[in-house]
Design a protein around this motif. Structure first.
Motif, PDB file in Angstrom:
ATOM      1  N   GLU A   1      13.292   5.145  17.631  1.00 14.77           N
ATOM      2  CA  GLU A   1      13.470   5.170  16.173  1.00 14.77           C
ATOM      3  C   GLU A   1      12.918   3.921  15.489  1.00 14.77           C
ATOM      4  OE1 GLU A   1      16.904   5.762  12.731  1.00 14.77           O
ATOM      5  OE2 GLU A   1      17.376   6.155  14.833  1.00 14.77           O
ATOM      6  N   SER A   2      13.204   2.761  16.031  1.00 13.37           N
ATOM      7  CA  SER A   2      12.728   1.515  15.423  1.00 13.37           C
ATOM      8  C   SER A   2      11.207   1.468  15.389  1.00 13.37           C
ATOM      9  CB  SER A   2      13.269   0.313  16.198  1.00 13.37           C
ATOM     10  OG  SER A   2      12.787  -0.897  15.649  1.00 13.37           O
ATOM     11  N   ALA A   3      10.576   1.866  16.476  1.00 14.79           N
ATOM     12  CA  ALA A   3       9.108   1.875  16.537  1.00 14.79           C
ATOM     13  C   ALA A   3       8.527   2.889  15.557  1.00 14.79           C
ATOM     14  CB  ALA A   3       8.649   2.193  17.963  1.00 14.79           C
TER      15      ALA A   3
ATOM     16  N   ARG B   1       9.867   3.868  12.679  1.00 10.12           N
ATOM     17  CA  ARG B   1       9.990   3.331  11.316  1.00 10.12           C
ATOM     18  C   ARG B   1       8.953   2.239  11.048  1.00 10.12           C
ATOM     19  NH1 ARG B   1      14.376   5.083   8.556  1.00 10.12           N
ATOM     20  NH2 ARG B   1      15.963   6.205   9.760  1.00 10.12           N
ATOM     21  N   SER B   2       8.682   1.421  12.038  1.00  7.31           N
ATOM     22  CA  SER B   2       7.673   0.368  11.874  1.00  7.31           C
ATOM     23  C   SER B   2       6.287   0.972  11.657  1.00  7.31           C
ATOM     24  CB  SER B   2       7.655  -0.539  13.108  1.00  7.31           C
ATOM     25  OG  SER B   2       8.873  -1.238  13.240  1.00  7.31           O
ATOM     26  N   LEU B   3       5.977   2.014  12.402  1.00  8.87           N
ATOM     27  CA  LEU B   3       4.683   2.673  12.254  1.00  8.87           C
ATOM     28  C   LEU B   3       4.548   3.314  10.878  1.00  8.87           C
ATOM     29  CD1 LEU B   3       2.864   4.779  14.922  1.00  8.87           C
ATOM     30  CD2 LEU B   3       3.063   5.651  12.597  1.00  8.87           C
TER      31      LEU B   3
ATOM     32  N   LYS C   1       0.801   9.482  14.087  1.00  5.55           N
ATOM     33  CA  LYS C   1      -0.381   9.023  13.364  1.00  5.55           C
ATOM     34  C   LYS C   1      -1.151  10.184  12.751  1.00  5.55           C
ATOM     35  CE  LYS C   1      -1.193   4.652  15.794  1.00  5.55           C
ATOM     36  NZ  LYS C   1      -2.122   3.874  16.666  1.00  5.55           N
TER      37      LYS C   1
ATOM     38  N   GLU D   1       3.421   8.780  19.447  1.00 10.73           N
ATOM     39  CA  GLU D   1       2.632   7.949  18.534  1.00 10.73           C
ATOM     40  C   GLU D   1       1.405   8.703  18.031  1.00 10.73           C
ATOM     41  OE1 GLU D   1       0.962   3.378  18.479  1.00 10.73           O
ATOM     42  OE2 GLU D   1       0.696   4.568  20.293  1.00 10.73           O
TER      43      GLU D   1
ATOM     44  N   TRP E   1       6.037   7.826  24.555  1.00 14.00           N
ATOM     45  CA  TRP E   1       5.719   7.146  23.293  1.00 14.00           C
ATOM     46  C   TRP E   1       4.247   7.342  22.919  1.00 14.00           C
ATOM     47  CZ3 TRP E   1       6.902   5.722  18.807  1.00 14.00           C
ATOM     48  CH2 TRP E   1       6.095   4.831  18.079  1.00 14.00           C
TER      49      TRP E   1
ATOM     50  N   GLN F   1       4.792   3.092   1.276  1.00 14.14           N
ATOM     51  CA  GLN F   1       5.621   2.026   0.733  1.00 14.14           C
ATOM     52  C   GLN F   1       6.797   2.541  -0.095  1.00 14.14           C
ATOM     53  OE1 GLN F   1       1.972   1.526   0.565  1.00 14.14           O
ATOM     54  NE2 GLN F   1       2.472   0.557   2.526  1.00 14.14           N
TER      55      GLN F   1
ATOM     56  N   LYS G   1       5.811   2.458   8.053  1.00 16.23           N
ATOM     57  CA  LYS G   1       5.632   1.485   6.970  1.00 16.23           C
ATOM     58  C   LYS G   1       4.175   1.078   6.780  1.00 16.23           C
ATOM     59  CE  LYS G   1      10.278  -0.508   7.135  1.00 16.23           C
ATOM     60  NZ  LYS G   1      11.101  -1.705   7.432  1.00 16.23           N
ATOM     61  N   THR G   2       3.342   1.324   7.784  1.00 19.60           N
ATOM     62  CA  THR G   2       1.921   1.008   7.632  1.00 19.60           C
ATOM     63  C   THR G   2       1.189   2.093   6.846  1.00 19.60           C
ATOM     64  OG1 THR G   2       1.293   2.095   9.717  1.00 19.60           O
ATOM     65  CG2 THR G   2       1.948  -0.222   9.830  1.00 19.60           C
TER      66      THR G   2
END
Length: 292
Positions: free
Chosen positions: A46-48, A50-52, A138, A134, A130, A58, A54-55
């Motif tokens: 989950e953390s990964a 959310r980080s992805l 993407k 990922e 992952w 916004q 945000k790129t």
């Protein structure tokens, strides 16, 4: 680049008998609010995730749905619990000895006792899992951004048209304002002549009254600032970053100037155009709420 906060994206990645699907959709929101629904086995990422995300975004309320299917035959394994089997056998032997019974339990029967043989799901390799997730994320995000950009271009064209309409009203107010002062002077002179008949009019008194009136209704500063805000909005629409909040602030400033023009208006035509200005600015603000 103007982006809408409304978007949709979907991507499906298949590897052999495994399939990962990611779908996402968004609506307007003041901040970035992401809700993720996915299988429990993916919670670790989950953390990964959310980080992805945000790129790629916004602002907006984003709902993400992730599904994972594994149809391979080796996704489960049989586990033998030796310790539990030994416990069962120990107590069975004890019971046979205590009650003088024959110990007749065979391997087949023992294997059917609870927890002796257990089917377990084989854990996927986290790195491979992952990598697959990922790729799907993407792909969905890229499609998601494309739809936001496409809708953003439509919003931009609409806003530029609305800004042109605002400028037309500003031009009218700027052109009409000096005429009001001239008309006021003429009316004042006619009024004084009517009241004083043949008495000589003091030009200085007339000039003083006209000056006071002109100062009272003067909207030169408001017009200059309003033009500046409109041009600032145009320039901001060409920026590459997230501009929604900035545009909303500029629209608030435009509305403030339009309110002042309306409050100073001493002419029906200027009042009507000031009202149209306020209406147009409100339409601009409504569209801005859709921009990231």
């Amino acid at each position: 680049m103007v982006k809408s906060m409304t978007g949709f994206g979907r991507c499906e990645v298949s590897e052999g008998d495994r399939k990962m699907t990611v779908e996402m959709k968004s609506v307007n929101h003041r901040y970035l609010d992401v809700a993720i629904k996915m299988p429990k086995k993916l919670n670790y990422f989950e953390s990964a995730i959310r980080s992805l995300l945000k790129t790629y975004m916004q602002r907006g309320k984003v709902d993400i749905f992730i599904t994972y299917e594994d149809l391979s035959e080796n996704n489960v394994a049989l586990r033998y619990n030796k310790e539990i089997a030994a416990e069962y056998l120990k107590y069975l032997n004890q019971m046979a000895e205590e009650f003088g019974l024959e110990q007749d339990v065979k391997v087949g029967a023992l294997s059917r006792y609870p927890e002796v043989l257990v089917m377990e799901e084989v854990q996927d390799d986290e790195e491979e899992l992952w990598k697959m997730l990922e790729q799907a994320l993407k792909g969905a995000c890229e499609q998601f951004v494309e739809t936001r950009v496409k809708e953003g271009e439509n919003l931009k064209r609409d806003l530029l048209g609305k800004l042109d309409e605002l400028l037309a009203h500003v031009d009218y107010v700027e052109e009409r304002s000096p005429q009001i002062v001239a008309e006021y002077r003429t009316k004042l002179e006619d009024k004084v002549k009517e009241l004083l008949a043949d008495t000589q009019i003091e030009e200085s008194r007339i000039a003083s009254e006209v000056t006071i009136f002109a100062d009272k209704i003067c909207v030169d500063e408001e017009i200059v600032r309003l033009r500046s805000h409109i041009e600032h909005t145009r320039a901001t629409l060409e920026e590459k970053d997230s501009v929604g909040r900035k545009l909303d602030f500029i629209a608030q400033e435009m509305n403030r100037e339009a309110n002042t023009i309306l409050s100073k208006a001493n002419d029906l035509e200027i009042s009507n155009h000031a009202i149209e200005l306020k209406t147009g600015i409100e339409k601009v603000r409504e569209q801005i709420q859709n921009i990231e």
